[in-house]
Motif scaffolding. Structure first.
Motif, PDB file in Angstrom:
ATOM      1  N   LEU A  41      38.760  37.401  29.281  1.00 48.85           N
ATOM      2  CA  LEU A  41      40.095  37.921  29.007  1.00 48.85           C
ATOM      3  C   LEU A  41      39.967  39.353  28.497  1.00 48.85           C
ATOM      4  O   LEU A  41      39.094  39.648  27.679  1.00 48.85           O
ATOM      5  CB  LEU A  41      40.828  37.082  27.961  1.00 48.85           C
ATOM      6  CG  LEU A  41      41.180  35.647  28.353  1.00 48.85           C
ATOM      7  CD1 LEU A  41      41.772  34.903  27.164  1.00 48.85           C
ATOM      8  CD2 LEU A  41      42.143  35.619  29.518  1.00 48.85           C
ATOM      9  N   VAL A  42      40.838  40.237  28.994  1.00 45.44           N
ATOM     10  CA  VAL A  42      40.923  41.604  28.498  1.00 45.44           C
ATOM     11  C   VAL A  42      42.197  41.690  27.682  1.00 45.44           C
ATOM     12  O   VAL A  42      43.284  41.368  28.182  1.00 45.44           O
ATOM     13  CB  VAL A  42      40.923  42.634  29.652  1.00 45.44           C
ATOM     14  CG1 VAL A  42      41.087  44.049  29.109  1.00 45.44           C
ATOM     15  CG2 VAL A  42      39.644  42.520  30.472  1.00 45.44           C
ATOM     16  N   TRP A  43      42.066  42.115  26.430  1.00 47.53           N
ATOM     17  CA  TRP A  43      43.169  42.093  25.479  1.00 47.53           C
ATOM     18  C   TRP A  43      43.677  43.484  25.169  1.00 47.53           C
ATOM     19  O   TRP A  43      42.909  44.420  25.061  1.00 47.53           O
ATOM     20  CB  TRP A  43      42.706  41.453  24.168  1.00 47.53           C
ATOM     21  CG  TRP A  43      42.238  40.044  24.307  1.00 47.53           C
ATOM     22  CD1 TRP A  43      40.973  39.624  24.607  1.00 47.53           C
ATOM     23  CD2 TRP A  43      43.015  38.867  24.164  1.00 47.53           C
ATOM     24  NE1 TRP A  43      40.917  38.256  24.649  1.00 47.53           N
ATOM     25  CE2 TRP A  43      42.163  37.761  24.384  1.00 47.53           C
ATOM     26  CE3 TRP A  43      44.351  38.635  23.867  1.00 47.53           C
ATOM     27  CZ2 TRP A  43      42.612  36.454  24.310  1.00 47.53           C
ATOM     28  CZ3 TRP A  43      44.786  37.323  23.793  1.00 47.53           C
ATOM     29  CH2 TRP A  43      43.917  36.253  24.014  1.00 47.53           C
ATOM     30  N   ASP A  44      44.988  43.592  24.988  1.00 46.69           N
ATOM     31  CA  ASP A  44      45.625  44.806  24.490  1.00 46.69           C
ATOM     32  C   ASP A  44      45.916  44.558  23.020  1.00 46.69           C
ATOM     33  O   ASP A  44      46.721  43.690  22.681  1.00 46.69           O
ATOM     34  CB  ASP A  44      46.914  45.074  25.264  1.00 46.69           C
ATOM     35  CG  ASP A  44      47.617  46.341  24.823  1.00 46.69           C
ATOM     36  OD1 ASP A  44      47.271  46.884  23.754  1.00 46.69           O
ATOM     37  OD2 ASP A  44      48.514  46.789  25.543  1.00 46.69           O
ATOM     38  N   ILE A  45      45.259  45.306  22.153  1.00 44.51           N
ATOM     39  CA  ILE A  45      45.366  45.042  20.719  1.00 44.51           C
ATOM     40  C   ILE A  45      46.746  45.390  20.160  1.00 44.51           C
ATOM     41  O   ILE A  45      47.173  44.821  19.169  1.00 44.51           O
ATOM     42  CB  ILE A  45      44.244  45.764  19.947  1.00 44.51           C
ATOM     43  CG1 ILE A  45      43.950  45.024  18.658  1.00 44.51           C
ATOM     44  CG2 ILE A  45      44.550  47.216  19.702  1.00 44.51           C
ATOM     45  CD1 ILE A  45      42.616  45.306  18.064  1.00 44.51           C
ATOM     46  N   ASP A  46      47.474  46.303  20.824  1.00 48.26           N
ATOM     47  CA  ASP A  46      48.817  46.658  20.351  1.00 48.26           C
ATOM     48  C   ASP A  46      49.785  45.489  20.474  1.00 48.26           C
ATOM     49  O   ASP A  46      50.593  45.244  19.586  1.00 48.26           O
ATOM     50  CB  ASP A  46      49.371  47.858  21.129  1.00 48.26           C
ATOM     51  CG  ASP A  46      48.675  49.151  20.752  1.00 48.26           C
ATOM     52  OD1 ASP A  46      48.106  49.239  19.648  1.00 48.26           O
ATOM     53  OD2 ASP A  46      48.688  50.080  21.587  1.00 48.26           O
ATOM     54  N   SER A  74      35.213  49.032  33.893  1.00 48.99           N
ATOM     55  CA  SER A  74      34.925  47.724  34.480  1.00 48.99           C
ATOM     56  C   SER A  74      34.269  46.859  33.404  1.00 48.99           C
ATOM     57  O   SER A  74      33.673  47.360  32.449  1.00 48.99           O
ATOM     58  CB  SER A  74      34.020  47.863  35.709  1.00 48.99           C
ATOM     59  OG  SER A  74      32.792  48.448  35.354  1.00 48.99           O
ATOM     60  N   ILE A  75      34.409  45.564  33.568  1.00 50.81           N
ATOM     61  CA  ILE A  75      33.830  44.607  32.630  1.00 50.81           C
ATOM     62  C   ILE A  75      32.582  44.027  33.287  1.00 50.81           C
ATOM     63  O   ILE A  75      32.666  43.378  34.330  1.00 50.81           O
ATOM     64  CB  ILE A  75      34.826  43.477  32.290  1.00 50.81           C
ATOM     65  CG1 ILE A  75      36.176  44.041  31.843  1.00 50.81           C
ATOM     66  CG2 ILE A  75      34.237  42.536  31.254  1.00 50.81           C
ATOM     67  CD1 ILE A  75      36.169  44.822  30.564  1.00 50.81           C
ATOM     68  N   VAL A  76      31.417  44.276  32.690  1.00 49.23           N
ATOM     69  CA  VAL A  76      30.145  43.776  33.212  1.00 49.23           C
ATOM     70  C   VAL A  76      29.802  42.536  32.401  1.00 49.23           C
ATOM     71  O   VAL A  76      29.764  42.575  31.167  1.00 49.23           O
ATOM     72  CB  VAL A  76      29.037  44.845  33.120  1.00 49.23           C
ATOM     73  CG1 VAL A  76      27.731  44.324  33.697  1.00 49.23           C
ATOM     74  CG2 VAL A  76      29.460  46.119  33.847  1.00 49.23           C
ATOM     75  N   THR A  77      29.560  41.419  33.104  1.00 57.61           N
ATOM     76  CA  THR A  77      29.408  40.128  32.440  1.00 57.61           C
ATOM     77  C   THR A  77      28.091  39.452  32.810  1.00 57.61           C
ATOM     78  O   THR A  77      27.580  39.621  33.906  1.00 57.61           O
ATOM     79  CB  THR A  77      30.575  39.192  32.834  1.00 57.61           C
ATOM     80  OG1 THR A  77      30.583  39.043  34.259  1.00 57.61           O
ATOM     81  CG2 THR A  77      31.914  39.756  32.378  1.00 57.61           C
ATOM     82  N   GLU A  88      36.761  44.582  38.060  1.00 61.78           N
ATOM     83  CA  GLU A  88      37.610  45.756  37.923  1.00 61.78           C
ATOM     84  C   GLU A  88      38.814  45.365  37.090  1.00 61.78           C
ATOM     85  O   GLU A  88      39.471  44.352  37.362  1.00 61.78           O
ATOM     86  CB  GLU A  88      38.054  46.203  39.320  1.00 61.78           C
ATOM     87  CG  GLU A  88      38.888  47.443  39.329  1.00 61.78           C
ATOM     88  CD  GLU A  88      39.264  47.852  40.743  1.00 61.78           C
ATOM     89  OE1 GLU A  88      40.224  48.609  40.866  1.00 61.78           O
ATOM     90  OE2 GLU A  88      38.614  47.409  41.705  1.00 61.78           O
ATOM     91  N   VAL A  89      39.126  46.146  36.079  1.00 53.74           N
ATOM     92  CA  VAL A  89      40.292  45.861  35.239  1.00 53.74           C
ATOM     93  C   VAL A  89      41.542  46.377  35.950  1.00 53.74           C
ATOM     94  O   VAL A  89      41.624  47.549  36.307  1.00 53.74           O
ATOM     95  CB  VAL A  89      40.158  46.511  33.851  1.00 53.74           C
ATOM     96  CG1 VAL A  89      41.408  46.270  33.018  1.00 53.74           C
ATOM     97  CG2 VAL A  89      38.938  45.972  33.128  1.00 53.74           C
ATOM     98  N   THR A  90      42.487  45.483  36.173  1.00 54.93           N
ATOM     99  CA  THR A  90      43.755  45.840  36.807  1.00 54.93           C
ATOM    100  C   THR A  90      44.901  45.343  35.937  1.00 54.93           C
ATOM    101  O   THR A  90      44.678  44.668  34.932  1.00 54.93           O
ATOM    102  CB  THR A  90      43.883  45.199  38.209  1.00 54.93           C
ATOM    103  OG1 THR A  90      43.913  43.772  38.047  1.00 54.93           O
ATOM    104  CG2 THR A  90      42.732  45.599  39.111  1.00 54.93           C
TER     105      THR A  90
END
Length: 185
Positions: A41-46, A74-77, A88-90
């Motif tokens: 998961l990619v989070w927006d802290i705001d 990009s998120i490397v896992t 790729e983060v979209t």
């Protein structure tokens, strides 16, 4: 709203325990998490909401073990199946797989670090590997640890020096230019 029957997610999170959290160096607005159920998961802290989700497109979802955010966002896992996968983060609900390194380690990938030139990976096999960032080809490998590599990172002053630590309780430092061990603690 109830008048048009649209829905809003009020709460979202992982259903399995989180393996790692990563922030992009120098930024704190966006961060990523990976869990043992195979979800990133990619989070927006705001807003404290998941901006996008990522998952390997395999039938049997491997456990997520580690991750880092690269300079191109990009998120490397790293995964239990030994693969390194980049997403790729979209802004869409699920972000696509960008590339992968198949069987990068025997066993799980346990530590990752990315910069503009290299990807450093450490594995359950005790091996540290250096990958070319653009081609994803292995540049070198260092077999020094007897057990799982727990963390790998470059030296802050000399970019040709990398450090790795392991659950064998040893820290190794390597010079990538000379391809030799510099020191061991």
């Amino acid at each position: 709203m109830t008048s048009d029957l649209t829905s809003t997610v009020n709460c979202e999170g992982h259903v399995s325990h989180i393996s790692e959290v990563a922030f992009r160096p120098g930024q704190t607005q966006i961060f990523a998490t990976i869990d043992h159920a195979g979800l990133v998961l990619v989070w927006d802290i705001d807003n404290l909401v998941a901006k996008t989700r990522m998952s390997p497109g395999t039938l049997k979802k491997p456990k997520g073990t580690c991750l880092c955010i690269a300079d191109d966002n990009s998120i490397v896992t790293g995964w239990e199946d030994g693969f390194i996968r980049a997403f790729e983060v979209t802004d869409s609900k699920f972000s696509p797989l960008k590339w992968e390194i198949v069987n990068s380690h025997r066993g799980a990938v346990t530590s990752l670090y990315c910069d503009e030139n290299y990807i450093l990976s450490g594995g359950e096999d005790g091996v540290v590997r250096v990958w070319a960032r653009k081609t994803h080809k292995m540049v070198t490998q260092i077999m020094a640890h007897a057990k799982t590599v727990s963390r790998i990172f470059p030296d802050l002053k000399q970019s040709n020096i990398i450090h790795s630590c392991s659950i064998d309780k040893i820290i190794h430092s390597y010079d990538l230019k000379t391809e030799k061990k510099v020191i061991m603690h």
